[in-house]
Design a protein around this motif. Structure first.
Motif, PDB file in Angstrom:
ATOM      1  N   MET A   1     -53.416  29.481 -68.659  1.00 40.96           N
ATOM      2  CA  MET A   1     -52.151  28.794 -68.232  1.00 40.96           C
ATOM      3  C   MET A   1     -52.024  28.651 -67.039  1.00 40.96           C
ATOM      4  O   MET A   1     -52.154  29.764 -66.178  1.00 40.96           O
ATOM      5  CB  MET A   1     -51.077  29.700 -68.873  1.00 40.96           C
ATOM      6  CG  MET A   1     -49.879  28.873 -69.475  1.00 40.96           C
ATOM      7  SD  MET A   1     -48.627  29.516 -70.029  1.00 40.96           S
ATOM      8  CE  MET A   1     -49.264  31.043 -70.774  1.00 40.96           C
TER       9      MET A   1
ATOM     10  N   ILE B   1     -49.714  28.158 -63.480  1.00 42.14           N
ATOM     11  CA  ILE B   1     -48.305  28.341 -63.053  1.00 42.14           C
ATOM     12  C   ILE B   1     -48.080  27.235 -62.319  1.00 42.14           C
ATOM     13  O   ILE B   1     -48.653  26.548 -61.399  1.00 42.14           O
ATOM     14  CB  ILE B   1     -48.335  29.584 -62.364  1.00 42.14           C
ATOM     15  CG1 ILE B   1     -46.688  30.048 -61.999  1.00 42.14           C
ATOM     16  CG2 ILE B   1     -49.076  29.528 -61.116  1.00 42.14           C
ATOM     17  CD1 ILE B   1     -46.810  31.553 -61.523  1.00 42.14           C
TER      18      ILE B   1
ATOM     19  N   ILE C   1     -46.755  35.048 -66.472  1.00 42.00           N
ATOM     20  CA  ILE C   1     -47.949  34.527 -66.014  1.00 42.00           C
ATOM     21  C   ILE C   1     -48.370  35.337 -64.859  1.00 42.00           C
ATOM     22  O   ILE C   1     -47.822  35.766 -63.828  1.00 42.00           O
ATOM     23  CB  ILE C   1     -48.022  33.041 -65.624  1.00 42.00           C
ATOM     24  CG1 ILE C   1     -47.501  32.156 -66.946  1.00 42.00           C
ATOM     25  CG2 ILE C   1     -49.157  32.472 -65.161  1.00 42.00           C
ATOM     26  CD1 ILE C   1     -47.123  30.765 -66.534  1.00 42.00           C
TER      27      ILE C   1
END
Ligand SMILES: [Fe+2]
Ligand SMILES: [Fe+2]
Length: 255
Positions: free
Chosen positions: A1, A3, A41
């Motif tokens: 993922m 950011i 995250i």
């Protein structure tokens, strides 16, 4: 993922005059122990990509936190670092023990029992807290803080301690403590200091809604007699646990 740029900004503090690394943006890479396993995250990789002559990783005082004295004492950690819940939890617990006429060692143990939750680490908090305070308190106080970790899960009707109702809600009604906690409970129960650990659980608070403000300074004399404050300040006395106190002073240091 990946950011987003906006989310990444939450980990960057503008350099302020009078603080270390002044004139540069200071980036914070949060400690993994509070982040892994959550949806938070890990910004480390993205922050490394932002690194430049004007953006460095934070080392030293964070202007977002209250500045601590050069030689911090116990209550400075209460005032400058502990979250509000832990602050009032520890003081209320100590006050209950004091009002009940308990010995100072018990009041001290109550005041310190969840110190690790203040701004260090939650998992196995009794063990972390006991280790952190061990150089500064009696062996019995450190022992009691360590053992409250296990004793909380087990009723002792002889002193009117029942399994906390809130634990059914915290952990679910079918929660069973792991074997190492059960073993610790059995061993602590047979120990000569058992009641000191048990009293922590008795004066502990299992809900966090009732709270009369308490001035921590009311415990100054008890701390003076039961907690050896090092001349150089907690974190700087070279004790085996000085690093734990320094981590609370500078929780955002990159390394
Ligand atoms: Fe606790
Ligand atoms: Fe507690």
């Amino acid at each position: 993922m990946t950011i987003t740029s906006d989310a990444l900004d939450a980990f960057i503090v503008e350099g302020e005059p009078g603080f270390p690394q002044a004139g540069r943006r200071r980036m914070i890479s949060p400690a993994p122990v509070g982040r892994i396993g959550t949806g938070l995250i890990d910004p480390e990789d993205a922050l490394l990509g932002r690194m430049s002559a004007d953006a460095v990783f934070m080392m030293g005082d964070n202007p977002e936190l209250p500045r601590m004295p050069d030689r911090p004492r116990l209550l400075d950690f209460f005032a400058c670092r502990f979250g509000d819940l832990t602050f009032r939890h520890l003081l209320t617990s100590a006050k209950k023990a004091l009002d009940d006429g308990q010995e100072e060692k018990i009041v001290m143990a109550c005041m310190l029992h969840d110190i690790s939750n203040g701004c260090l680490i939650r998992a196995d908090h009794g063990y972390w807290g006991a280790q952190m305070i061990a150089p500064y308190v009696s062996e019995e106080v450190a022992w009691a803080v360590e053992k409250h970790q296990a004793l909380r899960y087990f009723a002792d009707e002889s002193v009117g301690y029942a399994y906390p109702e809130s634990y059914h809600r915290f952990f679910g009604p079918d929660y069973v403590p792991p074997e190492y906690i059960q073993k610790e409970h059995r061993e602590a129960k047979a120990h000569r200091w058992y009641m000191s650990g048990r009293l922590i659980t008795l004066y502990d608070l299992y809900f966090f809604d009732k709270w009369d403000p308490i001035d921590p300074e009311m415990f100054t004399d008890i701390i003076g007699r039961n907690f050896k404050q090092p001349e150089e300040g907690l974190g700087f006395d070279g004790s085996p646990t000085a690093h734990m106190w320094r981590t609370m002073i500078w929780p955002n240091n990159f390394l």
